[in-house]
Design a protein around this motif. Sequence first.
Motif, mmCIF file in Angstrom:
data_model
loop_
_atom_site.group_PDB
_atom_site.id
_atom_site.type_symbol
_atom_site.label_atom_id
_atom_site.label_comp_id
_atom_site.label_asym_id
_atom_site.label_seq_id
_atom_site.Cartn_x
_atom_site.Cartn_y
_atom_site.Cartn_z
ATOM 1 N N ALA A 26 0.801 -1.137 0.313
ATOM 2 C CA ALA A 26 0.316 0.071 -0.128
ATOM 3 C C ALA A 26 0.970 0.852 -0.284
ATOM 4 O O ALA A 26 1.845 1.014 0.443
ATOM 5 C CB ALA A 26 -0.618 0.137 1.601
ATOM 6 N N ILE A 27 0.269 1.987 -0.487
ATOM 7 C CA ILE A 27 1.681 3.195 -0.599
ATOM 8 C C ILE A 27 0.739 4.435 0.043
ATOM 9 O O ILE A 27 -1.289 4.940 -0.066
ATOM 10 C CB ILE A 27 1.536 3.970 -2.162
ATOM 11 N N LYS A 28 1.392 5.201 1.226
ATOM 12 C CA LYS A 28 0.401 6.632 1.448
ATOM 13 C C LYS A 28 0.479 7.659 0.855
ATOM 14 O O LYS A 28 2.360 7.979 -0.252
ATOM 15 C CB LYS A 28 1.878 6.944 3.093
ATOM 16 N N PHE A 29 -0.544 8.526 1.047
ATOM 17 C CA PHE A 29 -0.768 8.926 -0.629
ATOM 18 C C PHE A 29 -0.247 10.537 0.212
ATOM 19 O O PHE A 29 -0.853 10.784 1.048
ATOM 20 C CB PHE A 29 -2.001 9.331 -1.059
ATOM 21 N N LYS A 30 0.431 11.857 -0.656
ATOM 22 C CA LYS A 30 0.915 12.349 -0.101
ATOM 23 C C LYS A 30 -0.006 13.819 0.228
ATOM 24 O O LYS A 30 -0.590 14.585 0.426
ATOM 25 C CB LYS A 30 2.248 13.101 -1.454
ATOM 26 N N CYS A 31 -1.198 13.089 -0.853
ATOM 27 C CA CYS A 31 -2.553 14.682 -1.165
ATOM 28 C C CYS A 31 -3.195 14.123 0.484
ATOM 29 O O CYS A 31 -4.002 15.311 0.901
ATOM 30 C CB CYS A 31 -3.117 14.481 -1.893
ATOM 31 N N HIS A 48 -10.165 14.494 -4.548
ATOM 32 C CA HIS A 48 -9.283 16.314 -4.586
ATOM 33 C C HIS A 48 -8.473 14.642 -5.450
ATOM 34 O O HIS A 48 -8.307 13.647 -5.711
ATOM 35 C CB HIS A 48 -8.616 15.915 -3.346
ATOM 36 N N GLN A 49 -7.340 15.976 -6.375
ATOM 37 C CA GLN A 49 -6.817 14.390 -7.331
ATOM 38 C C GLN A 49 -5.082 14.461 -5.942
ATOM 39 O O GLN A 49 -4.830 14.739 -5.588
ATOM 40 C CB GLN A 49 -6.200 15.901 -8.315
ATOM 41 N N ILE A 50 -5.175 13.362 -6.894
ATOM 42 C CA ILE A 50 -3.730 12.965 -6.559
ATOM 43 C C ILE A 50 -2.492 13.554 -6.578
ATOM 44 O O ILE A 50 -2.483 14.577 -7.583
ATOM 45 C CB ILE A 50 -2.966 11.545 -7.096
ATOM 46 N N GLN A 51 -1.826 13.441 -5.137
ATOM 47 C CA GLN A 51 -0.613 14.282 -4.728
ATOM 48 C C GLN A 51 0.515 13.656 -5.628
ATOM 49 O O GLN A 51 0.886 12.791 -4.717
ATOM 50 C CB GLN A 51 -0.221 15.947 -3.880
ATOM 51 N N VAL A 62 6.588 5.022 2.731
ATOM 52 C CA VAL A 62 5.084 5.810 2.188
ATOM 53 C C VAL A 62 4.998 4.399 1.406
ATOM 54 O O VAL A 62 3.763 4.385 1.370
ATOM 55 C CB VAL A 62 5.540 6.979 1.652
ATOM 56 N N VAL A 63 5.393 3.391 1.538
ATOM 57 C CA VAL A 63 5.315 2.098 1.173
ATOM 58 C C VAL A 63 5.066 1.169 2.233
ATOM 59 O O VAL A 63 6.534 1.486 3.300
ATOM 60 C CB VAL A 63 6.600 2.028 0.593
ATOM 61 N N LEU A 64 4.431 0.281 2.077
ATOM 62 C CA LEU A 64 3.656 -0.561 3.695
ATOM 63 C C LEU A 64 3.738 -1.829 2.777
ATOM 64 O O LEU A 64 3.023 -2.393 1.567
ATOM 65 C CB LEU A 64 2.667 -0.381 3.850
ATOM 66 N N CYS A 65 4.545 -2.517 2.923
ATOM 67 C CA CYS A 65 4.305 -4.497 3.373
ATOM 68 C C CYS A 65 3.027 -4.639 4.010
ATOM 69 O O CYS A 65 2.689 -4.566 4.790
ATOM 70 C CB CYS A 65 5.927 -5.551 3.249
ATOM 71 N N CYS A 94 6.092 -0.725 -8.361
ATOM 72 C CA CYS A 94 4.493 -0.562 -9.392
ATOM 73 C C CYS A 94 4.551 -0.311 -10.734
ATOM 74 O O CYS A 94 4.660 0.904 -11.320
ATOM 75 C CB CYS A 94 4.112 0.914 -9.123
ATOM 76 N N LYS A 95 5.946 -0.871 -11.830
ATOM 77 C CA LYS A 95 5.946 -0.741 -12.960
ATOM 78 C C LYS A 95 5.095 0.590 -13.325
ATOM 79 O O LYS A 95 5.613 0.505 -14.693
ATOM 80 C CB LYS A 95 6.769 -2.100 -13.159
ATOM 81 N N PHE A 96 3.690 -0.670 -13.954
ATOM 82 C CA PHE A 96 2.698 0.351 -14.742
ATOM 83 C C PHE A 96 2.292 1.226 -14.425
ATOM 84 O O PHE A 96 1.174 1.539 -15.232
ATOM 85 C CB PHE A 96 2.160 -1.541 -15.012
ATOM 86 N N HIS A 97 2.121 1.451 -12.682
ATOM 87 C CA HIS A 97 1.333 2.344 -12.457
ATOM 88 C C HIS A 97 2.370 3.447 -11.140
ATOM 89 O O HIS A 97 1.738 4.694 -11.045
ATOM 90 C CB HIS A 97 0.182 2.092 -10.926
ATOM 91 N N TYR A 98 3.339 2.999 -11.936
ATOM 92 C CA TYR A 98 4.822 4.411 -11.352
ATOM 93 C C TYR A 98 3.972 5.921 -11.176
ATOM 94 O O TYR A 98 4.538 6.921 -10.148
ATOM 95 C CB TYR A 98 6.151 3.982 -12.082
ATOM 96 N N HIS A 99 3.715 6.101 -12.946
ATOM 97 C CA HIS A 99 3.645 7.705 -12.518
ATOM 98 C C HIS A 99 2.303 8.026 -11.798
ATOM 99 O O HIS A 99 1.984 9.626 -11.797
ATOM 100 C CB HIS A 99 3.240 8.074 -14.385
ATOM 101 N N HIS A 100 1.508 7.314 -11.426
ATOM 102 C CA HIS A 100 0.218 7.711 -10.352
ATOM 103 C C HIS A 100 0.445 8.211 -8.944
ATOM 104 O O HIS A 100 0.452 9.084 -8.566
ATOM 105 C CB HIS A 100 -0.634 6.871 -10.612
ATOM 106 N N TYR A 101 1.973 7.198 -8.696
ATOM 107 C CA TYR A 101 2.191 7.472 -7.455
ATOM 108 C C TYR A 101 3.647 8.815 -7.205
ATOM 109 O O TYR A 101 3.528 9.005 -6.254
ATOM 110 C CB TYR A 101 2.935 6.449 -6.633
ATOM 111 N N PHE A 102 4.683 8.210 -8.417
ATOM 112 C CA PHE A 102 5.938 9.173 -7.697
ATOM 113 C C PHE A 102 6.110 9.682 -9.258
ATOM 114 O O PHE A 102 6.204 9.581 -10.189
ATOM 115 C CB PHE A 102 7.082 7.944 -8.031
ATOM 116 N N SER A 103 6.728 11.000 -9.266
ATOM 117 C CA SER A 103 7.376 11.758 -10.388
ATOM 118 C C SER A 103 8.781 11.621 -10.407
ATOM 119 O O SER A 103 9.774 10.737 -9.693
ATOM 120 C CB SER A 103 7.481 13.553 -9.580
ATOM 121 N N ILE A 104 9.093 11.275 -11.821
ATOM 122 C CA ILE A 104 10.203 11.410 -11.949
ATOM 123 C C ILE A 104 11.674 12.016 -12.030
ATOM 124 O O ILE A 104 11.352 13.960 -11.964
ATOM 125 C CB ILE A 104 10.735 10.995 -13.631
#
Length: 104
Positions: A26-31, A48-51, A62-65, A94-104
């Motif tokens: 699970a990922i802790k969302f910044k927003c 609200h929008q994902i940050q 922010v990443v939970l096993c 999260c190779k297919f959804h990386y862009h939803h969670y993390f900025s490059i």
Amino acid sequence: MVQVHGAVIDDETRCTHFNTPLDVIAIKFKCCNKYYPCFKCHNEAENHQIQRWQADEFDKKVVLCGVCKQEMTINEYMMIESCPNCGAHFNSRCKFHYHHYFSI
């Protein structure tokens, strides 16, 4: 204990959207500062929008096993394919959804 929000279907943080044997983070969302199994769970529950986490924030835990509930930093998570605490394998980076969670 850490609370995981969203359409969680088991105690290892799988959800109705992603529930393979590897979907155990699970990922802790910044927003909203809440853990969700995925971006779809977040979007269904929040108004609200994902940050996304920025590169200079990748040292935050922010990443939970979902198996052992160990929290990892984004940097730690990006370098491994299994939990450093319990060895559970997960969907690598999260190779297919990386862009939803993390900025490059």
